[in-house]
Design a protein around this motif. Structure first.
Motif, mmCIF file in Angstrom:
data_model
loop_
_atom_site.group_PDB
_atom_site.id
_atom_site.type_symbol
_atom_site.label_atom_id
_atom_site.label_comp_id
_atom_site.label_asym_id
_atom_site.label_seq_id
_atom_site.Cartn_x
_atom_site.Cartn_y
_atom_site.Cartn_z
ATOM 1 N N GLY A 817 0.796 -1.226 0.000
ATOM 2 C CA GLY A 817 0.000 0.000 0.000
ATOM 3 C C GLY A 817 0.828 1.275 0.000
ATOM 4 N N ILE A 818 2.123 1.145 -0.232
ATOM 5 C CA ILE A 818 3.012 2.313 -0.203
ATOM 6 C C ILE A 818 3.356 2.734 -1.625
ATOM 7 C CG2 ILE A 818 5.257 3.212 0.522
ATOM 8 C CD1 ILE A 818 3.279 2.715 2.820
ATOM 9 N N LEU A 866 17.140 4.061 4.541
ATOM 10 C CA LEU A 866 17.108 2.720 5.137
ATOM 11 C C LEU A 866 16.086 2.643 6.264
ATOM 12 C CD1 LEU A 866 20.949 2.020 5.148
ATOM 13 C CD2 LEU A 866 19.231 0.974 3.637
ATOM 14 N N SER A 867 15.953 3.733 7.008
ATOM 15 C CA SER A 867 14.946 3.778 8.061
ATOM 16 C C SER A 867 13.536 3.732 7.465
ATOM 17 C CB SER A 867 15.137 5.049 8.899
ATOM 18 O OG SER A 867 14.133 5.157 9.879
ATOM 19 N N ILE A 872 8.420 0.854 5.818
ATOM 20 C CA ILE A 872 7.589 0.254 4.769
ATOM 21 C C ILE A 872 7.235 -1.190 5.138
ATOM 22 C CG2 ILE A 872 7.598 -0.531 2.349
ATOM 23 C CD1 ILE A 872 9.351 1.935 1.723
ATOM 24 N N GLU A 873 8.188 -1.887 5.765
ATOM 25 C CA GLU A 873 7.956 -3.286 6.129
ATOM 26 C C GLU A 873 6.791 -3.439 7.096
ATOM 27 O OE1 GLU A 873 9.244 -6.290 5.087
ATOM 28 O OE2 GLU A 873 9.847 -4.933 3.483
ATOM 29 N N THR A 874 6.505 -2.406 7.877
ATOM 30 C CA THR A 874 5.415 -2.495 8.866
ATOM 31 C C THR A 874 4.062 -2.148 8.270
ATOM 32 O OG1 THR A 874 5.619 -0.180 9.591
ATOM 33 C CG2 THR A 874 7.059 -1.800 10.649
ATOM 34 N N ALA A 875 4.032 -1.747 6.992
ATOM 35 C CA ALA A 875 2.775 -1.336 6.363
ATOM 36 C C ALA A 875 2.010 -2.537 5.844
ATOM 37 C CB ALA A 875 3.061 -0.374 5.217
ATOM 38 N N HIS A 882 -1.112 4.564 8.375
ATOM 39 C CA HIS A 882 0.304 4.244 8.580
ATOM 40 C C HIS A 882 1.142 5.526 8.628
ATOM 41 C CE1 HIS A 882 4.322 2.620 7.443
ATOM 42 N NE2 HIS A 882 3.930 1.616 8.236
ATOM 43 N N ILE A 883 2.282 5.445 9.278
ATOM 44 C CA ILE A 883 3.151 6.604 9.427
ATOM 45 C C ILE A 883 3.554 7.189 8.070
ATOM 46 C CG2 ILE A 883 5.316 5.267 9.492
ATOM 47 C CD1 ILE A 883 6.194 7.208 11.784
ATOM 48 N N MET A 884 3.713 6.315 7.070
ATOM 49 C CA MET A 884 4.092 6.784 5.734
ATOM 50 C C MET A 884 2.942 7.538 5.070
ATOM 51 S SD MET A 884 7.236 5.594 5.013
ATOM 52 C CE MET A 884 7.304 5.474 3.238
#
Length: 949
Positions: A817-818, A866-867, A872-875, A882-884
């Motif tokens: 979803g990113i 990298l952070s 993204i992995e947590t989305a 999401h934070i993004m």
């Protein structure tokens, strides 16, 4: 540590960083990296023949000595250029402030709200003064704006006119000469026939689609065009007016008598003459033409919280999207100059502008009255600032030269005098004295400026303007200084962090390069001053031309094009002229790779060429087989190939010499886009790869700052056979012996800005230029390797290296979803401007760090990327909160009483420890582009009007 070395200050990584950076990249030496990056067959064997580098201190002395060779006479030449007074508060806080001049084009609106507001002010000022509904955020110069007006009116012809092939465009003989020359350049390739004549004799026949008038005319006379426009409208002939912006304070707004487009320059609003530029032109039109207006428009929208926000509106008009269907190739604006001109309006307000306009008009009337008392006849019954005196031009010129005064001499019996804001009472008396001496008469001494009125009642302005609070608030220096600072704090510029834009090369704009721009010996030179008064400029410009010619491996250079897009167009027009000179007028096919910048196909169409797109391979390289097939298919009509090198994908294509030879074998010329020249200088060059012409972005490779989206300079360098066709100017002779007509208004384009690139090359010298290119390549490959494993680099060379930039693929993250836009917005929370997004491949990011960035800054950027990859992995695809997705996070969000998010405030605002040391706060949340386009507001209208919309 050699403190005299400019290269030491310009290049970011320290020598002590080199071993670790090379280890990360996987090479032992810089030489090995370059060997693995640039194909053997195009590398230069010998160093460039340039003068040895000099220190910043030596350059300061050198450029001051050169400036003293300029004889800055008092110029009353006019012709679209008038000395203006730059308020010191604007000079110090904008022109000389890296917070303003190092910003990038406001594609990332959330971190560009300051200059967006300044440009909205500019647009409002223009619409108010012209009486039009819509203005863009500036164009390159008045002549370009006039040519764009002609093109717009041609493109919006009625269906019947298009069907009947109506193609004539009337040009008043009162037009400025440089504007006429550029209209001639731009009209022929697209099938427009110019007809020049007296507007009083125009027949309004059905053969015409449009007309352009000058207001006031080149003679200085003010005409009442209302009847002309009324007849034109009745005959379905659209009308453009080129208007002096300061005169509109006193003259009736053209929009009031029904014109379709109003253009001009805002140079009079506090911008130095600078021997011709850079200056911000204006373009105002009806809202009905909003989809056709060239350049950028700033519009109002809302952010995620529904709060007012600004952004660039209607970007679907731009040539990046419309490509060969675009009606304009305009890719840049004169943002820094438009900001200054808009601030001039803010600072002076309506009453201040009236005072300045009245002073100019009254001074002109005072001079006219005094000269008439001397027995000389003044021709213009009506005028704003320019009077015409019947006198022996040679006699007057001889005396005026002795007194260090420049007038304009339209013919042997006429002297034209254009009064400007900086004209003093002493100037008035010296002007009168010059005529008195020429005729051996006793002079008349003027003790005060008398009130004059040479503006007919029918054209006198009666409507108010600049009534909004922004133009009636900041009239003390304290208040304006604080307002400028408030806007500056909303923008992320190079003085905060790296802007790693692929294809846009946001490198250091050194203070020592910028300082000469504030020197009046450079700033106050009129572009049409006699050449013997401009020895400093001529020396500098000729030396810069020679430097660029050597760097590109070509035979000649023209500095006239004042943007990269205009450089493209100039290069293609020179190729066109070359073919015509050989009896090959039928050669009109231009091959363009599918990956090309959007301005390439737009420029080709403007030059009268037909675009044939060639394929790219999966690795991003040009498909040579497809190119060969199309080159041979069109060999009888092939005009040119347009390529970018290194390619738009950030790769040195090893087949480039095969490609250029293939075009030559089939009768075409090769145009090389210089957007990526930062990866060539001193290591290879366009001449070595077999090109025939290239344009250079001096605002990229050669350190002119981007200024928030302009100024730019786009000179062309050409091979021997094309030198005769380099562009001319109708007032000051330039170009080759078979020169094409003008590409920009001024003989040497934006000459003032050329000082920056001259400084850059002169202080770096050959070794510094070479090291700059090497470190640009090293920095890019360092980022590539540090991000390897977290992000895929889409394209690499045959030995696995990137050029000076690389493209990373963000499309796989869609499964979570990113989108690539989410990454761009989240980078703002880390204190970075996003790299280039979705160009040339949708869903990707193109990163170019330049040589100016230190290893520490590169590491901060890599740590941020990298952070973000971990975030993204947590989305998940079904998680809208999401934070993004919420990025960027504003201070208002972080300090609100409630926090309805699944992550902490600290995660949102301070994702890495370094961020807290120098936090940049976006002032709005994510903007809603679609809403703004549906509800188009492009002036700083009252909030009530915005809310109603």
């Amino acid at each position: 540590m050699n403190t005299d070395s400019f290269a030491l200050r310009h290049i970011g990584p320290r020598r002590s960083d080199l071993p670790e950076m090379l280890k990360t990249v996987g090479v032992e030496t810089m030489e090995q990296l370059i060997f693995e990056t640039i194909p053997d067959n195009i590398r230069l064997d010998n160093p460039l023949l340039l003068d040895p580098a000099i220190s910043e201190h030596e350059f300061a002395a050198h450029i001051t000595a050169l400036s003293n060779k300029n004889k800055v006479y008092r110029s009353f030449i006019g012709l679209g250029y008038n000395q203006a007074i730059t308020p010191a508060v604007i000079q110090r806080n904008i022109l000389e402030n890296p917070g303003w001049y190092t910003a990038y084009t406001p594609y990332q609106a959330e971190i560009a709200q300051g200059r967006l507001e300044a440009l909205l002010n500019y647009q409002t000022m223009i619409t108010d003064l012209t009486g039009m509904e819509l203005a863009n955020a500036s164009l390159l110069d008045e002549a370009t704006a006039a040519a764009e007006a002609m093109a717009l009116l041609f493109s919006v012809r009625s269906r019947a006119q298009k069907k009947e092939g109506v193609h004539k465009f009337f040009v008043s003989e009162e037009i400025l000469p440089q504007t006429l020359s550029l209209l001639q350049t731009r009209s022929t390739p697209i099938g427009i026939e110019l007809v020049v004549g007296k507007h009083e004799d125009f027949d309004f026949s059905s053969e015409y689609f449009g007309a352009i008038l000058q207001y006031p005319g080149v003679s200085g006379k003010v005409y009442d065009y209302a009847a002309f426009v009324e007849k034109a409208n009745a005959a379905e002939i659209k009308v453009a007016v080129a208007a002096d912006i300061l005169s509109l304070v006193k003259l009736r707004a053209p929009g009031e008598f029904g014109v379709d487009v109003v253009v001009g320059t805002t140079q009079r609003f506090g911008i130095p003459l600078g021997y011709g530029g850079p200056h911000a032109a204006y373009f105002a039109t009806k809202e009905a033409y909003k989809r056709s207006i060239p350049g950028r428009i700033i519009g109002v929208t809302k952010d995620t919280d529904g709060k007012r926000a600004l952004r660039m509106a209607l970007q679907t008009r731009e040539q990046h999207i419309k490509r060969d269907k675009a009606t304009s190739n305009i890719c840049t604006a004169q943002v820094l100059l438009a900001v200054m001109a808009g601030m001039y309006g803010v600072y002076h307000g309506p009453e201040g502008l009236k005072n300045i306009a009245n002073k100019v008009h009254n001074t002109a009337a005072t001079v006219a009255d005094a000269l008439e008392k001397l027995g000389l006849y003044q021709v213009n019954e009506s005028y704003f600032d320019t009077i015409q005196i019947k006198a022996d031009a040679a006699k007057v010129a001889a005396v005026a030269q002795e007194m260090e005064i420049n007038f304009h001499y339209p013919d042997a019996e006429t002297v034209a005098i254009s009064i400007h804001e900086a004209t003093t009472l002493q100037d008035v008396n010296d002007i009168i004295s010059a005529f008195a001496k020429a005729y051996s008469k006793e002079t008349i001494t003027v003790t005060e400026i008398a009130e004059g009125n040479a503006i007919p009642e029918a054209v006198a302005r009666e409507t108010s303007f600049l009534t909004l609070p922004v133009f009636n608030t900041y009239h003390s220096e304290t208040e304006l200084m604080r307002y400028i600072k408030k806007l500056e704090r909303k923008d992320l510029s190079l003085n905060h962090s790296m802007i790693s834009l692929g294809s846009c090369t946001m490198k250091l704009n050194a203070a020592s390069e910028m300082l000469p721009l504030s020197d009046p010996q450079w700033g106050n030179m009129h572009p049409f001053a006699p050449l013997d008064q401009a020895e400093g400029y001529q020396t500098m410009l000729k030396k810069l031309e020679d430097q660029l010619t050597e760097i590109t491996g070509f035979a000649g250079t023209s500095l006239q094009p004042n943007s990269g897009a205009q450089g493209e167009y100039a290069g293609l027009m020179v190729i066109r002229a070359y073919h015509e000179s050989r009896g090959d007028s039928h050669r009109n096919i231009c091959l363009i790779p599918s990956s090309a910048h959007g301005t390439n196909p737009a420029s080709a169409v403007m030059a009268g060429m037909k675009v044939v797109v060639t394929k790219a391979l999966e690795n991003g390289n040009i498909d040579v087989d497809d190119l060969r097939e199309k080159a041979e298919k069109h060999k009888d009509n092939l005009a040119a190939l347009m390529i970018t090198y290194p390619s738009t994908h950030g790769v040195y294509e090893s087949a480039v010499k095969e490609i250029t030879q293939l075009i030559h074998d089939n009768g075409g010329q090769v145009y090389m886009d210089g957007a990526n020249m930062n990866a060539q200088v001193a290591l290879t060059n366009p001449g070595a790869i077999g090109a025939d012409v290239c344009h250079l972005n001096l605002h990229k490779t050669f350190a002119i700052p981007h200024g928030g989206g302009g100024p730019g300079v786009g000179p062309i360098c050409v091979a021997k056979q094309l030198v005769p066709f380099l562009p001319s100017n109708p007032v000051i002779i330039t170009g080759g012996d078979k020169a094409i007509t003008a590409i920009s208004a001024a003989p040497w384009g934006s000459a003032l800005a050329c000082l920056i690139s001259y400084a850059y090359i002169t202080m770096l010298g050959e070794p510094g230029l070479r090291h700059s290119t090497e470190y640009a390549i090293l920095n890019a490959n360092y980022i590539k390797e540090r991000l390897d494993g977290a992000y895929q680099c889409l394209y690499v060379g045959e030995r696995g290296r990137a050029a000076h930039e690389m493209i990373i693929d963000c499309r796989p993250f869609k499964a979570k979803g990113i989108e690539v836009t989410d990454i761009a917005k989240r980078l703002m929370d880390y204190g970075f401007h996003a790299p280039t997004v979705s160009f040339p491949v949708a869903g990707t990011i193109m990163i170019e760090p330049t040589e100016s960035e230190s290893r520490e800054e590169l590491d901060r950027f890599c740590d941020a990327m990298l952070s973000i990859r971990k975030e993204i992995e947590t989305a998940t695809a079904d998680e809208p909160n999401h934070i993004m997705k919420n990025a960027p996070h504003t201070l208002a969000m972080l300090t609100a009483d409630t926090w309805d998010f699944t992550y902490s405030r600290e995660q949102a605002a301070y994702p890495l420890s370094y961020v807290a040391e120098n936090k940049f706060w976006p002032t709005v949340r994510r903007v809603d582009d679609a809403y703004g386009d549906r509800n188009l507001i492009c002036t700083c209208a009252p909030i009530e009007e915005y809310m109603e919309a």
